[in-house]
Motif scaffolding. Structure first.
Motif, PDB file in Angstrom:
ATOM      1  N   LYS A  86       0.815  -1.210   0.000  1.00  0.00           N
ATOM      2  CA  LYS A  86       0.000   0.000   0.000  1.00  0.00           C
ATOM      3  C   LYS A  86       0.856   1.270   0.000  1.00  0.00           C
ATOM      4  CE  LYS A  86      -3.506   2.414   2.747  1.00  0.00           C
ATOM      5  NZ  LYS A  86      -4.326   2.372   3.979  1.00  0.00           N
ATOM      6  N   ASP A  87       1.927   1.277   0.758  1.00  0.00           N
ATOM      7  CA  ASP A  87       2.755   2.486   0.849  1.00  0.00           C
ATOM      8  C   ASP A  87       3.447   2.820  -0.465  1.00  0.00           C
ATOM      9  OD1 ASP A  87       2.027   2.757   3.465  1.00  0.00           O
ATOM     10  OD2 ASP A  87       3.838   1.828   4.284  1.00  0.00           O
ATOM     11  N   VAL A  88       3.542   1.828  -1.349  1.00  0.00           N
ATOM     12  CA  VAL A  88       4.167   2.063  -2.657  1.00  0.00           C
ATOM     13  C   VAL A  88       3.120   2.506  -3.679  1.00  0.00           C
ATOM     14  CG1 VAL A  88       5.469   1.012  -4.551  1.00  0.00           C
ATOM     15  CG2 VAL A  88       5.979   0.383  -2.177  1.00  0.00           C
ATOM     16  N   TYR A  89       1.964   1.877  -3.669  1.00  0.00           N
ATOM     17  CA  TYR A  89       0.966   2.101  -4.711  1.00  0.00           C
ATOM     18  C   TYR A  89      -0.039   3.198  -4.384  1.00  0.00           C
ATOM     19  CZ  TYR A  89       2.602  -2.107  -7.072  1.00  0.00           C
ATOM     20  OH  TYR A  89       3.373  -3.031  -7.743  1.00  0.00           O
ATOM     21  N   VAL A  90      -0.254   3.478  -3.109  1.00  0.00           N
ATOM     22  CA  VAL A  90      -1.185   4.541  -2.728  1.00  0.00           C
ATOM     23  C   VAL A  90      -0.356   5.752  -2.335  1.00  0.00           C
ATOM     24  CG1 VAL A  90      -3.002   5.230  -1.131  1.00  0.00           C
ATOM     25  CG2 VAL A  90      -2.934   2.885  -1.999  1.00  0.00           C
ATOM     26  N   ILE A  91      -0.444   6.793  -3.141  1.00  0.00           N
ATOM     27  CA  ILE A  91       0.489   7.915  -2.995  1.00  0.00           C
ATOM     28  C   ILE A  91      -0.236   9.257  -2.986  1.00  0.00           C
ATOM     29  CG2 ILE A  91       2.363   6.614  -4.115  1.00  0.00           C
ATOM     30  CD1 ILE A  91       1.367   9.163  -6.319  1.00  0.00           C
ATOM     31  N   ASN A  92       0.466  10.250  -2.489  1.00  0.00           N
ATOM     32  CA  ASN A  92       0.027  11.641  -2.569  1.00  0.00           C
ATOM     33  C   ASN A  92       0.875  12.330  -3.640  1.00  0.00           C
ATOM     34  OD1 ASN A  92      -0.379  14.414  -2.230  1.00  0.00           O
ATOM     35  ND2 ASN A  92      -0.781  14.190  -0.038  1.00  0.00           N
ATOM     36  N   PRO A  93       0.276  12.766  -4.754  1.00  0.00           N
ATOM     37  CA  PRO A  93       1.054  13.362  -5.854  1.00  0.00           C
ATOM     38  C   PRO A  93       1.817  14.616  -5.444  1.00  0.00           C
ATOM     39  CG  PRO A  93      -1.184  12.854  -6.548  1.00  0.00           C
ATOM     40  CD  PRO A  93      -1.151  12.690  -5.069  1.00  0.00           C
ATOM     41  N   ASN A  94       1.403  15.246  -4.354  1.00  0.00           N
ATOM     42  CA  ASN A  94       2.149  16.414  -3.882  1.00  0.00           C
ATOM     43  C   ASN A  94       3.494  16.022  -3.282  1.00  0.00           C
ATOM     44  OD1 ASN A  94       0.069  18.203  -4.578  1.00  0.00           O
ATOM     45  ND2 ASN A  94      -1.011  17.793  -2.638  1.00  0.00           N
ATOM     46  N   LYS A  95       3.625  14.735  -2.941  1.00  0.00           N
ATOM     47  CA  LYS A  95       4.872  14.257  -2.328  1.00  0.00           C
ATOM     48  C   LYS A  95       5.663  13.339  -3.247  1.00  0.00           C
ATOM     49  CE  LYS A  95       2.932  14.563   2.340  1.00  0.00           C
ATOM     50  NZ  LYS A  95       2.566  13.821   3.591  1.00  0.00           N
ATOM     51  N   ILE A  96       4.955  12.612  -4.130  1.00  0.00           N
ATOM     52  CA  ILE A  96       5.608  11.686  -5.051  1.00  0.00           C
ATOM     53  C   ILE A  96       5.130  12.005  -6.461  1.00  0.00           C
ATOM     54  CG2 ILE A  96       5.914   9.261  -5.714  1.00  0.00           C
ATOM     55  CD1 ILE A  96       5.371   8.524  -2.789  1.00  0.00           C
ATOM     56  N   LYS A 153      11.082   5.076 -11.975  1.00  0.00           N
ATOM     57  CA  LYS A 153      11.992   5.516 -10.909  1.00  0.00           C
ATOM     58  C   LYS A 153      11.410   5.193  -9.527  1.00  0.00           C
ATOM     59  CE  LYS A 153      14.195   9.697  -9.056  1.00  0.00           C
ATOM     60  NZ  LYS A 153      14.318  11.181  -9.205  1.00  0.00           N
ATOM     61  N   HIS A 154      10.112   5.427  -9.366  1.00  0.00           N
ATOM     62  CA  HIS A 154       9.438   5.182  -8.081  1.00  0.00           C
ATOM     63  C   HIS A 154       9.431   3.694  -7.742  1.00  0.00           C
ATOM     64  CE1 HIS A 154       6.519   5.443  -4.850  1.00  0.00           C
ATOM     65  NE2 HIS A 154       5.677   4.650  -5.510  1.00  0.00           N
ATOM     66  N   LEU A 155       9.100   2.844  -8.730  1.00  0.00           N
ATOM     67  CA  LEU A 155       8.998   1.412  -8.466  1.00  0.00           C
ATOM     68  C   LEU A 155      10.359   0.773  -8.234  1.00  0.00           C
ATOM     69  CD1 LEU A 155       6.199   0.357 -11.003  1.00  0.00           C
ATOM     70  CD2 LEU A 155       5.980   0.827  -8.561  1.00  0.00           C
TER      71      LEU A 155
END
Length: 558
Positions: A339-349, A398-400
């Motif tokens: 969840k911490d990888v796939y559920v994100i806040n676009p303002n931070k990631i 890059k994120h994954l």
């Protein structure tokens, strides 16, 4: 701390001595009987809580019937006691400790060192109970214990397959304790009695349906104690326990009791009611007599005959929520496995926006409305269900890759190494635009929140679509006491009397078919006004319930 972790891995939680004493009383393992002529089995001995009390009672019974001097006659005492107890322990270290401790116990009671050692070797067996005595060779008069709690998927692959082949009640994602119940019942002699303390999950949920069927159709349930709000174990654990006595006899009446306290005085109250029918004088102990126990895979609704009769009536007269004419879909939000990888806040990631879907979680609806916190779920799928190419999405790549080790460690990635960045569940973007009602898994009240078609549900939420219903009228009827009664009947309760609103239970909800336009209007109006009493009265008429039946339901679910 390390000891507690070890206990969790092995599924071992040790029972308080006063609970052990009650359990032995409930099966009738008492010193006034010639216990040396009978046989007792403890299938998962652990630290020996049950064995200590059982051995004490066995020796007291022997002394009562033969005199204390028999303990000094090695040949005679071995002959008398050697077949009286069988204790199984799978862990070799615990087995060695048990043997040492019980040899000392016997010596302290006046038995010689030699005969104490011989008895312990006869009684305590270092075996896997689920593979022992198969096929059945020996049966027992009494079987007691606290079976281990281990999810079947956490058992090593070879053993899991073997267990499932041996025990037909290991259904779906069942816990190992289910197989312990099945095998123990196989080992009960005619008229023999079993009493276990274990989690109450099997009494209502999906994975318990086959063990319920096995018990309901072949044995007599004598006693059932609902103590899921209490703490009967030495360590504080969330096991949602119950205590039940089953006899290898024809079906018959059973007594049930519910209490939230397990002090000695309350345990005495429980014993007096369950064994002798003596009603408690305190108002916080609930008792019922069930004249005929449940049949087939029926859930164990142990709060009395009236509740069962009302449920049977509702099931007979109204179709389930997913069938015609309702056609309502029940689903669960997306499971990602990280969840911490796939559920994100676009303002931070920073991720490409065209693969982000606004996601709603249980935390967003805690106040009964959607208060969205701005999170999105990454959708790594194309329309045909294949994965996007990471080269086409450099920010996503890059994120994954930053979390590659974690993502590849998930079971879903191990089974599909080339698809290491897939989510456990596929994401269907069209689900976003559907109007739906959102329902958190664990809750104490009917919290059902409408999504107008703006969010994708996350795994902490279940959801239902409108089907043939007006979605606002559906929301109103779903918060009625009558609908909560279905969940109350089918679902297992968590500590604090919280209910689990899982898909398997939601799919069993029944709804009325003959709902007029005026009913729809009034349901919507009353829900808007938060007039839940008014909703209950409409539900009462639509479900064809009497005033008395509605009052029984309201009393049970409040």
């Amino acid at each position: 701390m390390l000891e507690l972790i070890d206990k969790k891995r092995s599924g071992s939680y040790y029972t308080k001595p006063e609970i052990v004493s009650l359990i032995l009383d409930l099966v009738g393992y008492t010193i006034d009987k010639p216990l040396f002529n009978q046989s007792l089995l403890e299938p998962s001995t652990g630290a020996g809580a049950f064995l200590v009390e059982a051995v004490d009672r066995l020796l007291d019974s022997t002394e009562h019937h033969h005199g204390k001097e028999v303990f000094s006659n090695d040949k005679k005492i071995f002959s008398i006691l050697s077949k009286a107890i069988t204790s199984i322990e799978i862990d070799s270290n615990k087995y060695s400790t048990l043997c040492d401790n019980f040899k000392k116990l016997l010596c302290n009671r006046g038995l010689s060192d030699n005969v104490s050692e011989k008895l312990v070797k006869e009684w305590v067996i270092n075996e896997n109970f689920l593979l022992w005595n198969k096929p059945v060779v020996q049966r027992y008069n009494y079987i007691v214990g606290n079976p281990p709690y281990i999810r079947i998927e956490n058992v090593e692959d070879g053993l899991e397959k073997k267990y499932r082949n041996l025990y037909k009640t290991l259904f779906d994602r069942a816990d190992i304790y289910v197989a312990f119940i099945e095998h123990s019942l196989e080992l009960l002699d005619s008229g023999g009695k079993l009493n276990f303390i274990c989690t109450d999950r099997f009494t209502k949920n999906q994975y318990g349906k086959k063990i319920r069927n096995f018990i309901n159709d072949n044995f007599r349930v004598l006693h059932f104690m609902d103590i899921h709000n209490s703490q009967p174990f030495v360590e504080e654990v969330s096991a949602y326990p119950c205590i039940f006595t089953i006899e290898n006899a024809q079906r018959g009446a059973g007594r049930t009791l519910r209490m939230d306290c397990v002090t000695n005085s309350y345990l005495d109250t429980a014993k007096n009611y369950l064994l002798y029918g003596k009603q408690p004088t305190t108002g916080d102990v609930e008792t019922h007599k069930i004249d005929e126990w449940f049949k087939g895979t029926d859930p164990w609704i142990v709060n009395g005959k009236n509740a069962q009769l009302i449920l049977n009536k509702l099931e007979k007269e109204h179709p389930v929520i997913t069938d015609a004419p309702h056609f309502i879909h029940v689903g669960i939000g997306v499971a990602t496995g990280a969840k911490d990888v796939y559920v994100i806040n676009p303002n931070k990631i920073d991720i490409e926006p065209d693969i982000l879907l606004p996601v709603v979680t249980k935390d967003d609806i805690a106040k009964g409305i959607i208060e969205w916190r701005g999170y999105y779920v990454i959708n790594p799928y194309l329309e045909d269900g294949s994965l996007v190419s990471l080269d086409d999405y450099p920010k996503l790549k890059k994120h994954l890759i930053k979390h590659e080790e974690l993502l590849k460690s998930r079971s879903t990635a191990k089974s599909n190494p080339t698809k290491w960045y897939k989510t456990i569940d596929r994401i269907f973007p069209e689900r976003l635009e559907q109007q739906k009602l959102l329902i958190p898994d664990i809750k104490s009240k009917n919290l059902i929140v409408k999504d107008k078609g703006e969010y994708y549900p996350e795994h902490s939420l279940y959801y239902v679509t409108a089907g043939s219903w007006d979605i606002d009228a559906l929301q109103a009827i779903l918060v009625s006491s009558v609908v909560k009664f279905f969940i109350w009947s089918y679902a297992t309760k968590m500590r604090g009397d919280y209910l689990r609103y899982q898909a398997q239970y939601l799919k069993k909800i029944r709804l009325p078919s003959d709902v007029s336009e005026n009913d729809v209007y009034n349901l919507k109006r009353l829900h808007q006004e938060k007039d839940f009493v008014g909703i209950d009265h409409i539900a009462q008429r639509l479900f064809n319930l009497s005033d008395e039946e509605l009052l029984i339901i309201q009393d049970l679910v409040q």
